[in-house]
Design an enzyme around this catalytic site. Structure first.
Site, PDB file in Angstrom:
ATOM      1  CE1 TYR A 129       7.209  17.727 -56.329  1.00 48.62           C
ATOM      2  CE2 TYR A 129       7.584  17.512 -58.686  1.00 48.62           C
ATOM      3  CZ  TYR A 129       7.134  16.992 -57.491  1.00 48.62           C
ATOM      4  OH  TYR A 129       6.610  15.717 -57.461  1.00 48.62           O
TER       5      TYR A 129
ATOM      6  CD  GLU B 127       7.512  14.836 -54.151  1.00 48.03           C
ATOM      7  OE1 GLU B 127       6.516  14.974 -54.866  1.00 48.03           O
ATOM      8  OE2 GLU B 127       7.448  14.746 -52.906  1.00 48.03           O
TER       9      GLU B 127
END
Ligand code: GDP
Ligand code: MN
Length: 378
Positions: free
Chosen positions: A101, A189
């Site tokens: 992530y 993101e």
């Protein structure tokens, strides 16, 4: 403005970040054609600007063009988080070694940018941070200094990516930050950021939000907006100043930001909660009013509508005609409480009363209107 995944990936690719080969499809046949070209194995992904696509059945791995056609057909019939899916992204499937992530987000409270990375990719980062806070590294980036190499090295080490892939990952993080700054983003993101069995590093998903206040220096923002199909973008296209979604049950339409804010305040004061609000701006006429009503009702939350118009240049009789006209054409089944004041107010009220439409309530004062709208929503 939140961008679609494919738009975010376009920005990533332009910034030099590797993403899977892929193209947009609006029909199952188009999806099959793309799979023919990029496959055989592809991933078909719903393009909606909301999370939870996977759980909603919006992401399907297809082993053949035929399977891609079926996948697209099923995904294009979905509504995810209130958004109907009108486009799918068809991408060449990537073999995954590990999912990570990474995100950069504007952190207003620290007046910095915040970089977050985690070796637990593919999952919701809030869930990871909740269950295992130590699995998320948070680094504040001073906007005047920018991202330092030692910070990049620390993140790559935290992710546990080594060797050549580690160097690639470091470059990827730097390019994410560059994109974030260059495009006035408030969020970039990548989840998952993956390593492949052959040690490549790729962005498999992209969530990018850009700051609308910077649109004057980014002509491409208009393009992103044209491709979007949510209520906010639709409102802007129709020249309506602002549409804001909230979570109550009274829809609010007013002219001028000040009046709309005061109306919201009043609804709150009499114990109600706004579902959304729309500022129709100056010179609202019949056409504006009917689009406004349509937009306010289209997100399905409002159980009553409160229209509060102060007529200056705006003529109350035209507003009333607009409301009557809109209601005659629309299948509105919630009460519409109207308060008019100012230019041609008597004429406007007469028009509202004479329509004899049981859905229309003509109120004399703002307070009365707010009470009636809140009562009607219950
Ligand atoms: P999200 O659920 O909306 O965040 O959608 P993502 O694009 O992040 O995809 C969700 C998950 O699907 C990823 O975490 C992967 O596990 C899987 N996935 C997506 N694309 C691919 C791919 O090309 N190959 C493989 N093997 N899995 C994929
Ligand atoms: Mn994702």
């Amino acid at each position: 403005m939140n961008l679609f995944e494919y738009q975010g990936k376009e920005l990533l690719a332009r910034s030099g970040v590797a993403t899977p080969d892929g193209r947009l499809a609006a029909t199952p046949d188009e999806a099959a054609d793309i799979a023919e070209e990029l496959g055989p194995k592809v991933v078909v992904k719903a393009q909606v600007r909301t999370g939870g696509r996977g759980k909603a059945g919006g992401i399907i791995v297809a082993e053949s063009p035929r399977a891609a056609r079926e996948a697209a057909s099923s995904i294009l019939s979905l509504v995810i988080g209130g958004q109907p899916v009108s486009k799918v992204l068809v991408e060449a499937a990537v073999a995954i070694h590990k999912e990570h992530y990474a995100s950069v987000v504007l952190d207003r409270s620290s007046r910095s940018h915040l970089f977050m990375v985690s070796p637990r990719g593919g999952m919701d980062i809030e869930a990871v941070a909740g269950q295992e806070p130590a699995a998320v590294l948070r680094l504040l980036i001073d906007p005047l200094v920018g991202l330092n190499q030692f910070q990049v090295n620390r993140m790559v080490k935290f992710l546990g990516i080594e060797g050549r892939a580690g160097r690639q990952a470091g470059v990827l993080l730097q390019r994410m930050y560059r994109l974030y700054v260059d495009y006035d983003a408030t969020l970039v993101e990548v989840n998952p950021l993956v390593t492949t069995p052959s040690n490549e590093v790729l962005a498999l998903d992209a969530k990018v939000a850009v700051d609308d206040s910077a649109s004057f220096r980014h002509p491409e923002f208009d393009l992103f907006e044209e491709e979007s199909d949510d209520i906010q973008a639709e409102a802007r296209r129709q020249g309506l100043a602002t549409f804001v979604k909230l979570d109550g049950d009274v829809g609010i339409i007013g002219n001028g930001a000040g009046l709309v804010m005061a109306t919201l305040d009043l609804v709150d004061q009499v114990g109600g909660r706004a579902a959304n609000f729309l500022d129709v701006g100056g010179g609202a006429d019949s056409k504006t009013l009917s689009s406004a009503l349509e937009l306010i009702l289209s997100d399905g939350r409002a159980r009553s509508v409160l229209i509060n118009i102060f007529g200056g240049i705006t003529r109350c009789d035209l507003v009333a005609e607009g409301i009557v006209d809109a209601l005659s054409r629309m299948k509105v089944n919630v009460p519409v409480v109207v308060r008019l004041a100012g230019t041609n107010v008597e004429e406007g009220r007469r028009i509202l009363i004479e329509t004899n439409d049981p859905r229309v309530v003509a109120s004399k004062t703002m307070l009365e209107a707010a009470q009636e709208a809140v009562e009607a929503a219950r």
